[in-house]
Design an enzyme around this catalytic site. Structure first.
Site, short mmCIF file in Angstrom:
data_model
loop_
_atom_site.label_atom_id
_atom_site.label_comp_id
_atom_site.label_asym_id
_atom_site.label_seq_id
_atom_site.Cartn_x
_atom_site.Cartn_y
_atom_site.Cartn_z
N GLU A 24 0.82 -1.20 0.00
CA GLU A 24 0.00 0.00 0.00
C GLU A 24 0.86 1.26 0.00
O GLU A 24 1.85 1.36 0.72
CB GLU A 24 -0.90 -0.01 1.24
CG GLU A 24 -1.84 1.17 1.32
CD GLU A 24 -2.65 1.19 2.61
OE1 GLU A 24 -3.69 1.87 2.63
OE2 GLU A 24 -2.25 0.53 3.58
N CYS B 99 -5.80 -2.69 2.07
CA CYS B 99 -5.52 -2.65 3.50
C CYS B 99 -6.73 -2.87 4.40
O CYS B 99 -7.19 -4.00 4.56
CB CYS B 99 -4.80 -1.35 3.84
SG CYS B 99 -3.98 -1.40 5.46
N LYS C 89 -9.56 2.79 -2.29
CA LYS C 89 -9.76 2.11 -1.01
C LYS C 89 -11.18 2.33 -0.47
O LYS C 89 -11.60 3.47 -0.26
CB LYS C 89 -8.72 2.62 -0.02
CG LYS C 89 -8.64 1.92 1.32
CD LYS C 89 -7.43 2.43 2.09
CE LYS C 89 -7.24 1.76 3.42
NZ LYS C 89 -6.00 2.20 4.10
#
Length: 386
Positions: free
Chosen positions: A120, A234, A197
């Site tokens: 990430e 994540c 994300k």
């Protein structure tokens, strides 16, 4: 236990459990008695030593079918530290990371990797803990035409490799807003698209909503020459619905580029991506950073403890899990690493046929229940004794 440094759970098991017992331990813990190591060429192993990267590889097989040929793909992941001080000029930090990862890509090419993913926000230190806007926002760049994507386009074409490049994105079409984004580049060197994300943490030092909010790209799956891939960035790994939707859209491999520290999440790490592989009948690729990144100014975690200048160490331990519940050993907790998994994507459908999860998951029932749950007048279905 000896006084030697703790490298990984696998290392400890192998040093302290007799071989015959270890096979049974691995069958229970990792879904298979043998690691099925992947053997690399002398060129790849020599280059890995030259670059200074831990190189490991493992194989996942599938049943031989009569009507389909094996669909063999080599998938790679990179975990790496940030070596340049966070006080260095932004272009120096980014250039150093470009060089480091480009060198590891040379190893990946020699190892026959078809699809690779980085950690990430790989082009920068994970500065979101500081909650400072400057200078960290300078790392943000255009997803389609920024310097990182331009470099990765060249390397993807050179190595005939699909590259997933998670960056801090600046969107010039929408008032220069920032996003935590994964860019997908085809093996022909073309920009395929991006995913932002979906879930943003607000826990401990991970207060990332200071910089960007939840993504607006849904759950895209990219149909590449080497299979259908998706990216669960994540914190999204903590949300089963997020994993589920990539599966509903046809993903065969879901990458989870992350940045997470031992004090926060290590007991969860080996469970979540593997559980997602089982529940959704696809391969998962869990990627974490290594090293400790120290920042110029102290920050607090709102927990009453003293202010500090670093998160603590990222613990690496990147691994790959298969839809049948088996998984590879992890990379180390503290070294730059390249893990390569050779997989037969036919296993995805074979597992669906065996377990029947898509047939038994009852999506209409849950869709109806969730439609009720999100209403402001919802009352939980709770039964009490009279």
């Amino acid at each position: 236990m000896s006084d030697s440094k703790f490298v990984s759970l696998e290392d400890t098991l192998e040093r302290h459990i007799p071989p015959e017992e270890l096979r049974e331990v691995k069958r229970i813990l990792y879904g298979r008695e043998d690691d099925h190591p992947l053997h690399f060429s002398e060129e790849a192993t020599s280059l890995a030593k030259e670059v200074g990267v831990e190189l490991k590889g493992y194989v996942f097989t599938a049943r031989k079918e009569d009507l389909r040929r094996p669909r063999i793909v080599r998938v790679g992941l990179i975990q790496n530290s940030v070596d340049i001080p966070t006080t260095a000029p932004i272009h120096v930090q980014r250039d150093a990371l470009h060089e480091k990862v480009s060198n590891i890509l040379r190893v990946a090419s020699a190892a026959g990797v078809n699809v690779i993913c980085f950690q990430e926000a790989w082009t920068m230190p994970f500065a979101f803990c500081t909650r400072e806007k400057f200078p960290w926002c300078e790392f943000a760049e255009d997803a389609e035409n920024g310097p990182t994507t331009k470099l990765m386009k060249e390397l993807a074409k050179q190595y005939n490799m699909v590259i997933i490049s998670p960056i801090l994105e600046r969107d010039p079409n929408h008032n220069d807003t920032l996003w935590n984004t994964a860019v997908v580049i085809s093996n022909n060197g073309n920009y395929m698209g991006k995913h932002r994300k979906n879930h943003i943490p607000r826990v401990g030092d991970f207060n990332e909503s200071t910089y960007y909010y939840e993504g607006d790209t849904g759950h895209p799956v990219f149909e590449t020459q080497f299979g259908r891939i998706a990216i669960n960035i994540c914190y999204g790994r903590h949300h089963p619905q997020n994993w589920m939707m990539f599966g509903q859209n046809g993903a065969e491999i879901v990458f989870n580029p992350s940045a997470t520290i031992g004090a926060l999440s290590e007991p969860l790490w080996s469970i979540e991506a593997r559980n997602a592989a089982i529940a959704n009948s696809y391969f998962t690729v869990a990627i974490n950073r290594v090293g400790t990144e120290v920042f110029p100014n102290e920050f607090t975690s709102a927990n009453g403890k003293p202010a500090h200048k670093d998160f603590g160490p990222f613990y690496g331990s990147s691994y790959v899990a298969a839809p049948d519940g088996s998984r590879t050993p992890s990379l180390s907790r503290d070294k730059d690493g390249l893990l390569v998994a050779e997989m037969d994507l036919n296993l995805c459908r074979q597992v669906k046929d065996f377990w029947g999860f898509p047939m038994t998951q009852r999506l209409p029932m849950y869709a109806e229940s969730l439609a009720k749950v999100v209403r402001s007048d919802y009352k939980p279905q709770l039964i009490r004794e009279n």
